[in-house]
Motif scaffolding. Structure first.
Motif, mmCIF file in Angstrom:
data_model
loop_
_atom_site.group_PDB
_atom_site.id
_atom_site.type_symbol
_atom_site.label_atom_id
_atom_site.label_comp_id
_atom_site.label_asym_id
_atom_site.label_seq_id
_atom_site.Cartn_x
_atom_site.Cartn_y
_atom_site.Cartn_z
ATOM 1 N N PHE A 8 1.687 6.317 -6.845
ATOM 2 C CA PHE A 8 1.284 6.120 -8.227
ATOM 3 C C PHE A 8 -0.211 6.352 -8.404
ATOM 4 O O PHE A 8 -0.650 6.926 -9.397
ATOM 5 N N VAL A 9 -0.993 5.902 -7.430
ATOM 6 C CA VAL A 9 -2.438 6.152 -7.466
ATOM 7 C C VAL A 9 -2.709 7.647 -7.330
ATOM 8 O O VAL A 9 -3.563 8.209 -8.033
ATOM 9 N N LEU A 10 -1.988 8.301 -6.435
ATOM 10 C CA LEU A 10 -2.133 9.745 -6.240
ATOM 11 C C LEU A 10 -1.851 10.502 -7.536
ATOM 12 O O LEU A 10 -2.617 11.388 -7.942
ATOM 13 N N ARG A 11 -0.753 10.156 -8.200
ATOM 14 C CA ARG A 11 -0.384 10.828 -9.444
ATOM 15 C C ARG A 11 -1.439 10.588 -10.526
ATOM 16 O O ARG A 11 -1.796 11.505 -11.268
ATOM 17 N N TYR A 12 -1.922 9.351 -10.613
ATOM 18 C CA TYR A 12 -2.936 9.032 -11.623
ATOM 19 C C TYR A 12 -4.202 9.853 -11.387
ATOM 20 O O TYR A 12 -4.790 10.401 -12.332
ATOM 21 N N PRO A 50 -7.883 14.400 -4.442
ATOM 22 C CA PRO A 50 -8.026 13.122 -5.153
ATOM 23 C C PRO A 50 -8.830 12.116 -4.325
ATOM 24 O O PRO A 50 -8.732 12.095 -3.092
ATOM 25 N N VAL A 51 -9.602 11.272 -5.013
ATOM 26 C CA VAL A 51 -10.513 10.362 -4.301
ATOM 27 C C VAL A 51 -10.284 8.893 -4.686
ATOM 28 O O VAL A 51 -11.230 8.116 -4.748
ATOM 29 N N MET A 52 -9.029 8.531 -4.907
ATOM 30 C CA MET A 52 -8.741 7.146 -5.273
ATOM 31 C C MET A 52 -7.943 6.398 -4.211
ATOM 32 O O MET A 52 -7.249 5.427 -4.490
ATOM 33 N N GLY A 53 -8.047 6.854 -2.960
ATOM 34 C CA GLY A 53 -7.311 6.192 -1.889
ATOM 35 C C GLY A 53 -7.695 4.727 -1.738
ATOM 36 O O GLY A 53 -6.868 3.897 -1.349
ATOM 37 N N GLY A 54 -8.950 4.405 -2.044
ATOM 38 C CA GLY A 54 -9.394 3.023 -1.936
ATOM 39 C C GLY A 54 -8.641 2.085 -2.853
ATOM 40 O O GLY A 54 -8.463 0.897 -2.539
ATOM 41 N N VAL A 55 -8.168 2.598 -4.003
ATOM 42 C CA VAL A 55 -7.407 1.765 -4.942
ATOM 43 C C VAL A 55 -6.060 1.376 -4.332
ATOM 44 O O VAL A 55 -5.601 0.232 -4.464
ATOM 45 N N ALA A 56 -5.413 2.319 -3.638
ATOM 46 C CA ALA A 56 -4.139 2.012 -2.977
ATOM 47 C C ALA A 56 -4.340 0.982 -1.873
ATOM 48 O O ALA A 56 -3.529 0.062 -1.707
ATOM 49 N N VAL A 57 -5.420 1.139 -1.113
ATOM 50 C CA VAL A 57 -5.729 0.175 -0.051
ATOM 51 C C VAL A 57 -5.993 -1.200 -0.656
ATOM 52 O O VAL A 57 -5.533 -2.228 -0.147
ATOM 53 N N TYR A 58 -6.727 -1.218 -1.773
ATOM 54 C CA TYR A 58 -7.027 -2.485 -2.448
ATOM 55 C C TYR A 58 -5.753 -3.194 -2.890
ATOM 56 O O TYR A 58 -5.657 -4.428 -2.824
ATOM 57 N N ALA A 59 -4.763 -2.438 -3.352
ATOM 58 C CA ALA A 59 -3.508 -3.046 -3.792
ATOM 59 C C ALA A 59 -2.847 -3.815 -2.658
ATOM 60 O O ALA A 59 -2.340 -4.929 -2.847
ATOM 61 N N THR A 97 0.833 -1.208 0.000
ATOM 62 C CA THR A 97 0.000 0.000 0.000
ATOM 63 C C THR A 97 0.864 1.253 0.000
ATOM 64 O O THR A 97 0.588 2.220 -0.722
ATOM 65 N N THR A 98 1.925 1.250 0.807
ATOM 66 C CA THR A 98 2.827 2.404 0.896
ATOM 67 C C THR A 98 3.495 2.691 -0.444
ATOM 68 O O THR A 98 3.602 3.848 -0.871
ATOM 69 N N PHE A 124 -2.485 13.487 7.846
ATOM 70 C CA PHE A 124 -1.346 14.403 7.963
ATOM 71 C C PHE A 124 -0.864 14.956 6.626
ATOM 72 O O PHE A 124 -0.116 15.936 6.609
ATOM 73 N N GLY A 125 -1.252 14.338 5.518
ATOM 74 C CA GLY A 125 -0.745 14.782 4.238
ATOM 75 C C GLY A 125 -1.321 16.118 3.794
ATOM 76 O O GLY A 125 -2.470 16.452 4.102
ATOM 77 N N VAL A 126 -0.526 16.882 3.077
ATOM 78 C CA VAL A 126 -0.989 18.096 2.407
ATOM 79 C C VAL A 126 -0.914 17.854 0.898
ATOM 80 O O VAL A 126 -1.935 17.736 0.224
ATOM 81 N N LYS A 127 0.300 17.701 0.391
ATOM 82 C CA LYS A 127 0.463 17.379 -1.021
ATOM 83 C C LYS A 127 0.098 15.927 -1.323
ATOM 84 O O LYS A 127 -0.278 15.604 -2.450
ATOM 85 N N SER A 128 0.223 15.046 -0.335
ATOM 86 C CA SER A 128 -0.041 13.623 -0.557
ATOM 87 C C SER A 128 -1.430 13.193 -0.089
ATOM 88 O O SER A 128 -1.738 12.003 -0.099
#
Length: 406
Positions: free
Chosen positions: A24-28, A49-58, A18-19, A207-211
């Motif tokens: 890559f998900v963020l950039r996409y 961005p609203v694709m955090g679930g994709v990173a968790v799924y990975a 996930t880390t 905690f993220g701003v840019k991320s």
């Protein structure tokens, strides 16, 4: 290899994947403008961005694939297929804003298909109010409605940073402990995998701003389905009769873990229907909106609500250890859920709109309201050294990780 060693391997594998995948998900999401834009109802003030679930799924996918090799006869394919389908539905909803009716139809189809393929459904009340085995005509509709209800309850609590992912971490940890002692290794392993996959997202989200990313409907629907799978699985284990024999309120256990999201969603949806509105039309009447109005930070509001839910779980545990009856355990969990999500919410809204009239002609709130507002102000730690250090770390971390593959 021992069960403990397997759980440790799966935990760190899911955490690391996930880390690594997150940037890559963020950039996409940024490159394709898959963002949640602010409006009058939402708390954030810039597109996120609203694709955090994709990173968790990975992370979940990596853990599940490893489980096939590490656990003999591990059967996870139907669960993985179900959460994949739910993730696709949620991401589609994030991008196209699907009608609520269509979402419900697909959710019922996914839950029903999972039940048909695995055979898992509620078939026993384990002595609650003297009821044991129930017929398929009762158990299957109850499982369907309950499963879809849990999915939407988790989806609806995703209103502030850290709440849905923090709740997921807490709930999956509780289910992991339950399954470690009473369930098959596959269930405990899946709960540990989901817990680990949520942790990196939680830190970026809070905690993220840019991320920073939101988990999105894809993530919350997937997480809600997993909660449904765990809850129904907890009621379908072979050792449930053993738990009942030891005085455990089997129904009370998943109800305690899911307490706040379930009862808060029931209150909100009931209130909307009484006002003649769609139960799925969003507003700012959830419990987390109350804490934000009292001046709590996002993290402060999230931790406060999670603490309330944890107290419900601990009270259930204390009642069981003290020998309380199954009915007492279950009724106490229900009463505490209603007290927090209905009683406390209504009380504080009344306190907010009472008190002396100010120069603007509006009530200024009672002393109790202002006491909670002062507590809320203490939860703001954005200027603290620890907060800023975590903020710099989570914003910096994606840069070297994404550079590994260039």
């Amino acid at each position: 290899m021992s069960k403990t060693q397997i759980l440790i391997i799966l935990f760190f594998l899911s955490l690391i994947v996930t880390t690594v995948v997150y940037p890559f998900v963020l950039r996409y999401a940024l490159n394709h403008n898959i963002v949640d834009n602010p409006d009058a109802r939402k708390i954030h003030r810039q597109p996120i961005p609203v694709m955090g679930g994709v990173a968790v799924y990975a992370g979940i996918l990596a853990g599940c694939l490893a489980m096939w090799f590490l656990i003999e006869r591990a059967s996870i394919s139907w669960s993985l297929m179900a959460i994949t389908t739910m993730l696709v539905l949620g991401v589609w909803d994030d991008m196209k804003n699907l009608p609520a009716v269509l979402r419900l139809i697909v959710q019922f189809g996914i839950v029903g298909g999972y039940m048909a393929l695995t055979g898992y459904h509620i078939h026993n009340f384990y002595g609650l109010f003297g009821i044991h085995e129930i017929s398929l005509w009762v158990g299957i509709p109850l499982s369907l409605v309950g499963g879809v209800g849990i999915i939407n309850a988790i989806n609806m609590i995703d209103g502030i940073d850290g709440y849905s992912s923090g709740y997921g971490i807490m709930a999956c940890t509780c289910f992991a402990v339950l399954f470690i002692f009473t369930g098959p290794p596959v269930w405990s392993s899946l709960a540990v995998i989901v817990t680990a996959a949520l942790i990196p997202f939680f830190f970026h989200n809070v905690f993220g701003v840019k991320s920073k990313m939101f988990i999105g409907d894809g993530g919350t629907m997937m997480l809600g389905l997993l909660m449904s799978i765990f809850a129904i699985g907890a009621l379908s284990m072979r050792r449930c009769q053993d738990l009942e024999a030891h005085g455990v309120g089997v129904i009370a256990v998943p109800l305690a873990v899911l307490c706040i999201p379930i009862f808060d969603t029931l209150r909100v949806m009931t209130a909307r229907m009484l006002r003649g509105r769609s139960p799925f039309k969003p507003d700012k009447s959830h419990l987390h909106h109350l804490f934000i109005d009292m001046g709590f930070s996002h993290l402060g509001a999230s931790l406060s609500i999670l603490s309330m839910n944890l107290i419900v779980i601990l009270v259930w545990l204390m009642l069981w250890l003290c020998g309380a009856s199954i009915n007492t355990q279950t009724c106490t969990v229900i009463l505490m859920g209603l007290t927090v999500t209905v009683g406390f919410y209504k009380l504080m809204r009344w306190q907010q709109h009472s008190g002396p009239i100010g120069d603007n002609g509006l009530p200024q709130g009672t002393p109790l309201w202002h006491t909670f507002c002062r507590i809320g102000n203490l939860s703001h730690m954005e200027e603290g050294v620890v907060w800023q250090a975590l903020q710099k770390f989570v914003d910096y971390l994606p840069k070297p990780l994404s550079g590994l593959f260039h």
